[in-house]
Design an enzyme around this catalytic site. Structure first.
Site, PDB file in Angstrom:
ATOM      1  CG  ASP A   1      45.457  43.952  46.994  1.00  0.00           C
ATOM      2  OD1 ASP A   1      45.162  44.828  47.820  1.00  0.00           O
ATOM      3  OD2 ASP A   1      44.727  43.667  46.028  1.00  0.00           O
TER       4      ASP A   1
ATOM      5  CB  SER B   1      45.213  44.217  41.896  1.00  0.00           C
ATOM      6  OG  SER B   1      44.731  43.693  43.102  1.00  0.00           O
TER       7      SER B   1
ATOM      8  CG  ASP C   1      41.245  45.710  45.526  1.00  0.00           C
ATOM      9  OD1 ASP C   1      42.196  45.008  45.920  1.00  0.00           O
ATOM     10  OD2 ASP C   1      40.685  45.531  44.421  1.00  0.00           O
TER      11      ASP C   1
ATOM     12  CG  ASP D   1      44.274  47.534  43.981  1.00  0.00           C
ATOM     13  OD1 ASP D   1      44.448  46.525  44.699  1.00  0.00           O
ATOM     14  OD2 ASP D   1      43.278  47.681  43.252  1.00  0.00           O
TER      15      ASP D   1
END
Length: 452
Positions: A246, A104, A250, A248
């Site tokens: 960010d 992340s 999400d 990843d």
């Protein structure tokens, strides 16, 4: 030995804490728990595997794929895609499980493994515990049941995942984005291709930064944890707004046309009002965590929308939403869940829906976000204390009560033990920043004195 699974999968420094051996073993265990490999005659379990662009993701992906295939699971490798894309594809393709390799917003040397169950849903604690127990049992010598011959899993590159996911994102938008100029900061991460493509297909004039990942530059001075570049680019190009992801993707934060930050609370407020207007805010409730700004709560009260608050963590927000059939929830950090269209926080979807609200109302983002006023919020970490006594110490309880009396209805106090470190987080909100700081410092001193 501590629990392997943290608040969001298994994370650590790649090739130090998170090794190829661990990734392989966990994947075999996950196959036995989630795919029930070999227990149904004629059933060929399927897994979707994706990753962010970190260099370590290359060898960790190889280990995960090897583990799954050795357990009899057919693997669809979707390559570099956001975490919510892996969740979506796990559900839409009817796979038995999904695996995402990402840490992340963490720095490049870190990496992580996140598993999704059938339907693309995050795992409950009980399932994580079963995977960990299975992994530990076999790591200590208990032999695996290993298929041979035609029973081993097959590995396929699934290039269609990119287009399928982007088409899904654009297809669920309530309106197009024609006429909007938008800057996207992809954090040199998993959304570097997906997000610009989705916004462009939706009609926006797209300017990109942070969209050239080389495996080493993920989150490096860019993305949702470093908004400086996005602010400058929005102002320089005269854009209507900017969106930052960010590593990843999400989560999503935004900036308005003047470069002012729009955080997750403000995004939730804008989307909540829009969804209520459209009749899609089920039960007229939005879900947020106890760390949400008091200004968000006051804004929702003023708008006649009910607020349910949970413990910190998007998984707890999601659990509350699923338990009560709710449509919208999220965190101040930018994890926003629109449950009708995603099973987890989806930064690209959030950004698209926020931009769609700007487009359909014709109002600038600054005006829409002005529905809530962020009260000054001071956060102090108090290290090296006995965090287990934060709720039982008479001295701390008395200090909190005194602080709450001083702040009255226009302020708030929250003491929260860290989930991973011997520290207590002291958060104070007040209408005046100096008052918030003074109260927070007094509380921090009290915590240190009573629990140090």
């Amino acid at each position: 030995m501590g629990r392997l699974f943290g608040t969001d999968g298994v994370r650590g420094v790649a090739n130090a804490d998170l090794t190829a051996e661990l990734a392989l073993g966990l994947s075999v265990a996950a196959a036995h728990v989630l795919a029930e490999a070999g227990t149904f005659e004629g059933h060929r379990p399927v897994a979707v595997v994706g990753r962010d662009p970190r260099a370590s993701g290359e060898f960790l992906e190889a280990a995960v794929v090897a583990g799954l295939a050795s357990a009899g699971v057919d693997v669809l490798r979707v390559g570099v895609l956001p975490t919510p894309a892996v969740a979506y594809l796990t559900g839409s393709l009817g796979a038995d499980l999904g695996v995402m390799l990402s840490a992340s917003h963490n720095p490049m040397p870190d990496n992580g493994i996140k598993f999704f169950a059938r339907g693309g849903h995050k795992l409950a604690d009980e399932l994580e515990d079963r995977i960990e127990q299975t992994y530990r049992a076999h790591s200590s010598g208990e032999p695996w049941e290993r298929p041979t011959g035609a029973g081993v899993g097959r590995v396929t590159v699934y290039d269609e995942g990119f287009d399928n996911y982007v088409a899904h994102l654009v297809g669920v938008l309530p309106n197009r984005l024609d006429g909007l100029k938008i800057v996207i900061d992809g954090a040199h991460g998993a959304a570097a291709r997906v997000s610009p493509e989705a916004f462009a297909r939706a009609g926006a004039d797209v300017i990109t930064i942070g969209t050239d990942p080389d495996g080493l530059n993920i989150n490096d001075g860019c993305g949702s944890t470093h908004l400086e570049l996005l602010r400058a680019a929005v102002v320089e190009h005269g854009a209507d707004l900017g969106v930052a992801h960010d590593g990843d993707a999400d989560r999503c934060l935004a900036v308005d046309h003047a470069g002012n930050e729009i955080d997750g609370d403000q995004i939730l407020a804008v989307l909540a009002l829009g969804m209520r207007e459209a009749g899609t805010l089920r039960k007229n409730i939005v879900v947020a965590t106890v760390m949400s700004n008091l200004g968000f709560k006051l804004a929702m009260e003023g708008a006649g929308i009910d607020l349910v608050q949970t413990a910190v963590g998007d998984r707890y927000v999601l659990e509350e939403m699923k338990a009560h059939g709710l449509a919208l929830g999220g965190e101040q950090s930018g994890h926003v869940i629109v449950l009708d269209h995603a099973t987890t926080g989806d930064g690209t979807l959030t950004g698209l829906m926020l931009a769609a609200r700007v487009a359909t109302t014709g109002k600038p983002l600054a005006e829409l976000a002005g529905v809530m006023e962020r009260l000054p919020q001071i956060l102090i970490n108090v290290p090296d204390v006995d965090k287990s006594r934060v709720t039982t110490s008479p001295q701390v309880t008395a200090a909190v009560a005194e602080a709450e009396r001083e702040l009255g209805a226009t302020g708030r106090v929250l003491l929260r033990p860290s989930g991973t470190e011997p520290l207590v987080r002291v958060m104070v909100e007040a209408a005046d920043i100096e008052q918030a700081r003074a109260v927070a410092e007094r509380l921090a001193d009290a915590v240190k004195s009573a629990l140090g």
